[in-house]
Design an enzyme around this catalytic site. Sequence first.
Site, PDB file in Angstrom:
ATOM      1  N   CYS A   1       0.814  -1.224   0.000  1.00  0.00           N
ATOM      2  CA  CYS A   1       0.000   0.000   0.000  1.00  0.00           C
ATOM      3  C   CYS A   1       0.853   1.283   0.000  1.00  0.00           C
ATOM      4  O   CYS A   1       2.004   1.277   0.425  1.00  0.00           O
ATOM      5  CB  CYS A   1      -0.907  -0.018   1.227  1.00  0.00           C
ATOM      6  SG  CYS A   1      -2.321   1.072   1.016  1.00  0.00           S
TER       7      CYS A   1
ATOM      8  N   ASP B   1      -6.445  -3.892  11.387  1.00  0.00           N
ATOM      9  CA  ASP B   1      -5.296  -2.992  11.433  1.00  0.00           C
ATOM     10  C   ASP B   1      -5.138  -2.450  12.851  1.00  0.00           C
ATOM     11  O   ASP B   1      -6.008  -2.613  13.709  1.00  0.00           O
ATOM     12  CB  ASP B   1      -5.589  -1.835  10.443  1.00  0.00           C
ATOM     13  CG  ASP B   1      -4.361  -1.047  10.048  1.00  0.00           C
ATOM     14  OD1 ASP B   1      -3.269  -1.327  10.573  1.00  0.00           O
ATOM     15  OD2 ASP B   1      -4.502  -0.144   9.211  1.00  0.00           O
TER      16      ASP B   1
HETATM   17  O1  LIG Z   1      -0.821   4.619   4.728  1.00  0.00           O
HETATM   18  C1  LIG Z   1      -1.497   5.577   5.092  1.00  0.00           C
HETATM   19  O2  LIG Z   1      -0.992   6.679   5.328  1.00  0.00           O
HETATM   20  C2  LIG Z   1      -2.979   5.414   5.287  1.00  0.00           C
HETATM   21  C3  LIG Z   1      -3.757   6.551   5.386  1.00  0.00           C
HETATM   22  C4  LIG Z   1      -5.116   6.430   5.544  1.00  0.00           C
HETATM   23  C5  LIG Z   1      -5.726   5.188   5.591  1.00  0.00           C
HETATM   24  C6  LIG Z   1      -4.934   4.040   5.491  1.00  0.00           C
HETATM   25  C7  LIG Z   1      -3.579   4.130   5.339  1.00  0.00           C
HETATM   26  N1  LIG Z   1      -2.782   3.010   5.219  1.00  0.00           N
HETATM   27  C8  LIG Z   1      -3.160   1.668   5.575  1.00  0.00           C
HETATM   28  O3  LIG Z   1      -2.488   1.309   6.776  1.00  0.00           O
HETATM   29  C9  LIG Z   1      -2.247  -0.098   6.799  1.00  0.00           C
HETATM   30  C10 LIG Z   1      -0.808  -0.499   7.020  1.00  0.00           C
HETATM   31  O4  LIG Z   1      -0.064   0.399   7.655  1.00  0.00           O
HETATM   32  P1  LIG Z   1       1.418   0.136   8.167  1.00  0.00           P
HETATM   33  O5  LIG Z   1       1.983  -1.031   7.388  1.00  0.00           O
HETATM   34  O6  LIG Z   1       1.311  -0.169   9.610  1.00  0.00           O
HETATM   35  O7  LIG Z   1       2.107   1.409   7.865  1.00  0.00           O
HETATM   36  C11 LIG Z   1      -2.657  -0.597   5.455  1.00  0.00           C
HETATM   37  O8  LIG Z   1      -3.942  -1.113   5.565  1.00  0.00           O
HETATM   38  C12 LIG Z   1      -2.690   0.634   4.598  1.00  0.00           C
HETATM   39  O9  LIG Z   1      -3.632   0.420   3.584  1.00  0.00           O
END
Ligand SMILES: O=C(O)c1ccccc1N[C@@H]1O[C@H](COP(=O)(O)O)[C@@H](O)[C@H]1O
Length: 203
Positions: free
Chosen positions: A10, A127
């Site tokens: 992502c 998440d």
């Molecule tokens: O990545 C972002 O900034 C974000 C912003 C708004 C909604 C979702 C976002 N990201 C999502 O976060 C998780 C993983 O995050 P991490 O690997 O812990 O950094 C994933 O689902 C992204 O789609």
Amino acid sequence: MGEALFVKICGLKTELDVDAAVEAGADAIGFVFSASPRRVDAATAARLGARVPEGVLTVGVFKDEPLGDVRAVAEESGVRAVQLHGDYEAADFRELRAGGWTLIRAAAFGDTVPRCGEFGEDMLLLDAPVPGSGTAWDWSRMPGSAAGERWLLAGGLAPDNVAEAVAAARPWGVDVSSGVEASRGVKDPALIVEFVKAARSRA
Ligand SMILES: O=C(O)c1ccccc1N[C@@H]1O[C@H](COP(=O)(O)O)[C@@H](O)[C@H]1O
């Protein structure tokens, strides 16, 4: 042998990121359309999405955006899936269903475990409370839970912990953003390749 682990990368912003994810064998790539160091606009996502083969899902990621904006940006960018974080209801998912997108509902893991399909979604993403923060949660509570079949583990995953996380939580898929970055908002193609390999290493 069972179904291969579904892997989503992502927060992609450049051609280099997209090519690295596709070549590494990712099943889905995400474009963030809400406030974030990873934000891209619909035109950029459309340009990047044109490089992505049919079999790879392009996902528009939204947090707390009005539904009309979600629909407009998803249409303009041409993404094949919509991922919603925030206070969306089952009726919102029903409304988006008409647009033909694969629907992903994001929820934080708390006292109760959300269940995939409850809101009419196709996939459930579990998440940490702040998405995209790189923070992990106690995923060892997942096995035997009621999350359902198509659930994705996200939050603080990286090449060096994803195999352990998959073994502990037994998700259908995984999603990563921070853990494949050289600095906040800047992807590292080598880490993307490492992540995909590590995620599927115990399959
Ligand atoms: O990545 C972002 O900034 C974000 C912003 C708004 C909604 C979702 C976002 N990201 C999502 O976060 C998780 C993983 O995050 P991490 O690997 O812990 O950094 C994933 O689902 C992204 O789609």
